[in-house]
Each structure stands twice: as structure tokens, then as C-alpha cells.
Design an enzyme around this catalytic site. Structure first.
Site, PDB file in Angstrom:
ATOM      1  N   GLU A   1       0.857  -1.120   0.040  1.00 30.70           N
ATOM      2  CA  GLU A   1      -0.005   0.021   0.134  1.00 30.70           C
ATOM      3  C   GLU A   1       0.872   0.858   0.274  1.00 30.70           C
ATOM      4  OE1 GLU A   1      -2.655  -2.838   0.585  1.00 30.70           O
ATOM      5  OE2 GLU A   1      -0.804  -2.138   1.841  1.00 30.70           O
TER       6      GLU A   1
ATOM      7  N   HIS B   1     -11.423  -6.135   8.584  1.00 29.64           N
ATOM      8  CA  HIS B   1     -12.273  -5.725   6.910  1.00 29.64           C
ATOM      9  C   HIS B   1     -13.023  -5.020   6.890  1.00 29.64           C
ATOM     10  CE1 HIS B   1      -9.581  -9.113   5.892  1.00 29.64           C
ATOM     11  NE2 HIS B   1      -9.305  -8.279   4.665  1.00 29.64           N
TER      12      HIS B   1
END
Length: 372
Positions: free
Chosen positions: A106, A176
Site C-alpha cells: 500500500e 475488513h
């Protein structure tokens, strides 16, 4: 950690015992659901087609790639469509040089986006889940957000948009399901947007992609398929920084964003039916900059404000809004501002229905401000 989880469970149990609507685990799970309320289009919106949210996001990126030869889409697995299929078909249409996979890094995705935007390209980056944006945090808040300022407006990385799925999905647990908007709202130089549905998502995403400032576009993942409505076919943009008044009311202002907007619309109807109270429902839309004028005007009319968001209570965006309302609307307030939020714990798995600010918790908050 044991003490944190223990206090969370106790709080959840107290909540259940205090609500007559909860009678079983099945009922509790059902209570965390919401009824999606589609936006309606006007004749001026032109031709439309039925889309869900991930299709609207895909359509916006398709238009951006087709109208801007410098635009590129990249991220983990975007070449085959991504986990949620938001980029499906784009590589086949625009080629591997413009829609491509990146390594699972990321920080590298954000750094690449900054470099591309600085060099004059339009960078559309995807972080696969908002929970995994934190390794890129330094690049976004220390580089992207400050680039224009540190260069005295001589250079910038404005054509950078970072898309990422956020929020609860029913089974995502602690890695998540997070809502990180408040982390980024603290940083000058970034624009943050959360759409409530497909039509808004398309117009807002195109506005972000074409903005001269770096934007973080948070997509409530539970809406990808559950949010379905008519979406204009044409290329259009929706202004950033403007809230929407969805339901007009006189007694209480209800403020949320993303999925929570649909919960609050259901709560407004409950308040009307059960309490004979009319609520004004507002979708904040833009987290940064946020539309303080629309919020203040509504609170000055109703005298009461309930803010609901999925992120934890402490230092959530609701705290900033509550403080601003207190400073600017103090003499109009009939009750303290109420915040209905997630708890100050990691996002749970089996306890997700307790964690979320559902319609019953929001209705309790309305009762408190009306009876204060």
C-alpha cells in the site's frame, strides 16, 4: 485487551436488556440491517440506466479513462476487476499500460500515485480495503497532503484519487470493517468523500478524479450490491463539500454519511410513527471539507442534533461536528448533541450487530434529545 473486550460485551448486554425490540440473537442480527433508499432523478438528468454501486464506480472510471488519455487505474488485482469487481473490463478496454496490478504494498501504491500525479498524469489508485490503507498513511498525510503547500503552489499532486472500500459488511471482523475517515480528516490538504449510493458515487468520483487536490474516496462495501438505483448515463460531476438534505423536519436533525444515511432515513420514519417527531435527515457527503453551513442552518431550525457514524466514538468526526455546532449554534440548542457510534474497541465479529449504530440506538438518542 481482555478488559477492553469484557467492557464491550457488558455494554452490549446492557444495550440488549434495555431494548424491548431485542428478543433473540436472530432479532439482534436482523436489527443491524438497513433499508436502502434510492435517490430519485429529475428529467434534467437525462437518460439513465439501472446500476448498483460497484457498477457506478466502474462507469465513472470508464468515463475518466476514456476522456483523459493520461488517466491510469492501478492497485492490487485491479487488472481482473478487483475483489469487488469495480474495475472489471477496464484493462481489456484500455490496455495493460493504463490499468494494471501493483505489488501487495500500500505504501508503494500511494507513492506511485503521488509520482504519477506530480508528473502530470491522472492517478486513480485502489487500496483493496480501507483497513489496509494505514501502511500508506505516511505517503498520504506527509507527502500527498503537503505537496502543494511545501512547494509554495509551484508543484502539486492534485490529480490523485485513492479509492478504497470501507465500513461494515456483516462478516468482516476487525480487519475488513473499519471506517478510517477521521484519521484523514485531521490532515489539511486532503479531500475525503463517502457516497451513499450509485448516482452519488459516479458524480462524486468523477469530481474527485478531476479535482486539483488529492482525494480519498471511501466506498461503503456493503452498498456495492445492495444499493441499486437509476444512474445518469452521461458524464457528470457532483460538487465536493456540499451536504444533502434528504428529509425535511422540524424537531431533530439527523446527520450521517455512507450506509448510515439509510439507517437514519428509517429512524426518521420510526420517530414520526412512534414519537410524533419530525426529523431532518442530512447526508454529509463530503467529510473534508464538510458543509458546516447546511448543518448549522438545520440545527438552528430544529434545536437538536443526533450524529451517527460507524467509526469509534473517541475522536470520530462526530466529535468535531458536535464541537462546531456547540460553538456556532449554542443559543439555538434545546438539548446536548448526541453521538451514536461504534464503540472504542476493535471492530468485532459476532458482536457486530451490537457495535453498529442501528435504528434502535438512534431512536433512543432521538428520545433523549426530545425529552431533555
Amino acid at each position: 485487551m481482555r478488559n477492553i473486550l469484557g467492557s464491550f460485551v457488558k455494554s452490549a448486554v446492557r444495550h440488549v436488556k434495555g431494548c424491548s425490540e431485542f428478543s433473540s440473537v436472530t432479532t439482534i442480527r436482523h436489527s443491524s440491517s438497513f433499508t436502502y433508499v434510492p435517490d430519485t432523478l429529475s428529467s434534467s438528468d437525462g437518460e439513465s440506466t439501472r446500476m448498483n454501486l460497484f457498477q457506478a464506480v466502474n462507469n465513472a472510471m470508464d468515463i475518466a479513462l476514456g476522456s483523459d488519455p493520461t488517466a491510469v487505474v492501478f492497485g492490487e488485482d485491479v487488472a481482473f476487476g478487483g475483489v469487488f469487481r469495480c474495475s472489471i473490463g477496464l484493462q481489456e478496454k484500455y490496455g495493460k499500460d493504463r490499468v494494471f496490478n501493483t505489488p501487495l504494498c500500500e505504501q508503494g501504491i500511494a507513492g506511485l500515485g503521488i509520482g504519477l500525479a506530480t508528473a502530470g498524469a491522472t492517478a486513480i489508485a485502489e487500496i483493496q480495503f480501507a483497513d489496509y490503507i494505514f501502511p500508506a498513511f505516511d505517503q498520504l498525510v506527509n507527502e500527498a497532503a503537503k505537496f502543494r503547500y511545501r512547494c509554495g503552489n509551484e508543484f502539486d499532486c492534485g490529480k490523485l484519487t485513492v479509492r478504497t472500500p470501507c465500513g461494515a459488511v456483516g462478516h468482516g471482523a476487525l480487519y475488513h470493517s473499519q471506517s478510517p475517515e477521521a484519521y484523514f480528516a485531521h490532515t489539511p490538504g486532503l479531500k475525503i468523500v463517502i457516497p451513499r449510493g450509485p448516482a452519488k458515487a459516479k458524480g462524486l468520483l468523477l469530481s474527485c478524479i478531476r479535482s486539483n487536490d488529492p482525494c480519498i474516496f471511501l466506498e461503503p462495501k456493503i452498498l456495492y450490491r445492495s444499493a441499486v438505483e437509476q444512474v445518469p448515463v452521461k458524464d457528470y460531476e457532483i460538487p465536493l463539500g456540499k451536504a444533502d438534505v434528504l428529509v425535511e423536519g422540524e424537531n431533530v436533525t439527523l446527520l450521517g454519511w455512507g450506509t448510515q444515511v439509510h439507517v437514519l432515513q428509517e429512524v426518521a420514519q420510526l420517530a414520526q410513527d412512534r414519537l410524533n417527531v419530525t426529523c431532518e435527515v442530512i447526508d454529509l457527503v463530503s467529510i473534508q471539507p464538510w458543509d458546516y453551513e447546511t448543518i448549522f442552518n438545520s440545527v438552528r431550525k430544529t434545536g437538536r442534533l443526533v450524529i451517527a457514524h460507524e467509526a469509534p466514538l473517541t475522536c470520530g468526526l462526530g466529535a468535531e461536528i458536535a464541537a462546531s455546532v456547540q460553538s456556532n449554534c449554542f443559543l439555538h440548542l434545546e438539548a446536548p448533541v448526541q453521538r451514536v457510534t461504534g464503540f472504542d474497541t476493535p471492530f468485532p465479529h459476532v458482536f457486530e450487530p451490537f457495535y453498529l449504530p442501528d435504528k434502535w440506538r438512534c431512536l433512543d438518542a432521538i428520545k433523549r434529545v426530545v425529552e431533555y
